[in-house]
Motif scaffolding. Structure first.
Motif, PDB file in Angstrom:
ATOM      1  N   THR A 185      -1.564  10.282  -7.444  1.00 49.55           N
ATOM      2  CA  THR A 185      -2.450  10.259  -6.288  1.00 49.55           C
ATOM      3  C   THR A 185      -3.032  11.640  -6.005  1.00 49.55           C
ATOM      4  O   THR A 185      -2.434  12.665  -6.357  1.00 49.55           O
ATOM      5  N   LYS A 190       0.783  13.706  -0.556  1.00 52.43           N
ATOM      6  CA  LYS A 190       1.712  13.220  -1.572  1.00 52.43           C
ATOM      7  C   LYS A 190       1.518  13.864  -2.949  1.00 52.43           C
ATOM      8  O   LYS A 190       2.354  13.698  -3.832  1.00 52.43           O
ATOM      9  N   GLU A 215      -3.670   5.325  -8.492  1.00 52.62           N
ATOM     10  CA  GLU A 215      -3.047   4.093  -8.001  1.00 52.62           C
ATOM     11  C   GLU A 215      -4.098   3.124  -7.461  1.00 52.62           C
ATOM     12  O   GLU A 215      -3.834   1.912  -7.350  1.00 52.62           O
ATOM     13  N   GLU A 239       7.158   9.201  -5.248  1.00 50.37           N
ATOM     14  CA  GLU A 239       6.223   8.237  -4.664  1.00 50.37           C
ATOM     15  C   GLU A 239       4.958   8.084  -5.508  1.00 50.37           C
ATOM     16  O   GLU A 239       4.298   7.039  -5.469  1.00 50.37           O
ATOM     17  N   SER A 243       3.983   4.294  -6.445  1.00 54.79           N
ATOM     18  CA  SER A 243       2.701   3.711  -6.046  1.00 54.79           C
ATOM     19  C   SER A 243       1.952   3.153  -7.262  1.00 54.79           C
ATOM     20  O   SER A 243       1.302   2.097  -7.174  1.00 54.79           O
TER      21      SER A 243
END
Length: 294
Positions: A185, A190, A215, A239, A243
């Motif tokens: 991402t 993030k 993502e 994460e 994702s």
């Protein structure tokens, strides 16, 4: 006699090196966003890293048990789009792939951090796409199966690998993906700030952030993917992988996600880094399940 034997030994070693690694330009025409800068290298411990790249190439490593129609993988090293960890996440990975019967092409792509304007977002993805097209176009010469061409990316290289896996042109997508602690991402909360700044500089817009958040790009044509990450990775939080895994599941893409408790970030083959050291075995088994290798 001793001198002759030494010369013969050196010739044999030179011949072996020439066979086991060939550095090949990936463009047969003008290079987009070309800058006439020289290659520059530095060191990360004992490993060579590139900090500037003039000419994009693939470094070809044929497998130890070379046969017709071999599977092949493009290896994309990490380095925050500002460096290229060409050894620990490149040539060492290629040598491991050779051991399991896969031809490897280490991608020496240009680094967005060294460019300005729209070229910052263009150079890496265009080099990656050119590499895929070049290898497929020369699949007979390399004796590889053009329908078993995968991509394996580490960290920022994982961002590039997942970007290639979601190109609009299906013919330029790889057939499978292996992502290790990948940046996925571009959400500023993030993502890896180093990769973010290398790709966008000071001019990131909401549109650009969405465009490069992979993502959000997964569709029914995204190739089967296995993702490797560590829970204690503070440089690229897991994460990112979660994702992407969820997006793959949503689109019914065959996928596997393995998150170890230890390992941290930037471990390459993972030797001496705890339980994460088993990732090559996990990936090898997955490649068998996907019928990439026997």
């Amino acid at each position: 006699m001793l001198k002759i034997n030494l010369i013969l030994t050196l010739l044999i070693l030179f011949s072996f090196t020439a066979i086991s690694q060939e550095k090949i330009p990936i463009y047969n025409k003008d290079v987009p966003c070309y800058q006439n800068n020289e290659d520059k290298i530095a060191y990360e411990g004992e490993n060579i890293i590139y900090v500037e790249i003039k000419d994009p190439e693939v470094w070809y490593y044929p497998s130890e048990s070379k046969i017709e129609n071999n599977p092949a993988v493009i290896v994309v090293p990490g380095g925050g789009y500002a460096q290229l960890s060409i050894e620990s996440e490149g040539t060492q990975i290629a040598e491991w792939l050779n051991q399991i019967g896969i031809d490897a092409f280490v991608l020496k792509h240009r680094l967005p951090a060294n460019y300005r304007g729209s070229c910052k977002q263009r150079v890496a993805i265009e080099d990656g796409q050119a590499a895929i097209n070049f290898i497929r176009d020369n699949s007979i010469k390399f004796k590889i199966n053009p329908n078993k061409l995968g991509v394996m990316g580490f960290s920022a290289g994982g961002h590039l690998a997942s970007s290639l896996s979601n190109l609009k042109t299906n013919d330029s997508r790889p057939n499978f993906s292996v992502l290790l602690y990948p940046v996925i991402t571009m959400n500023p909360k993030k993502t890896n700030s180093w990769t973010f700044s290398s790709l966008f500089g000071e001019s990131a817009t909401e549109e650009m952030i969405l465009k490069f958040s992979n993502e959000l790009k997964v569709d029914k044509n995204t190739p089967p993917t296995i993702i490797i990450h560590s829970d204690n990775d503070e440089a690229v939080i897991p994460e990112n992988s979660i994702s992407y895994y969820m997006a793959l599941r949503k689109n019914n893409i065959p996928t596997a996600l393995h998150i170890w408790e230890d390992g941290g970030h930037g471990y390459g083959l993972g030797k001496g880094r705890g339980s994460i050291e088993s990732w090559p075995k996990i990936v090898k088994e997955w490649l068998k399940i996907r019928n990439v290798i026997d």
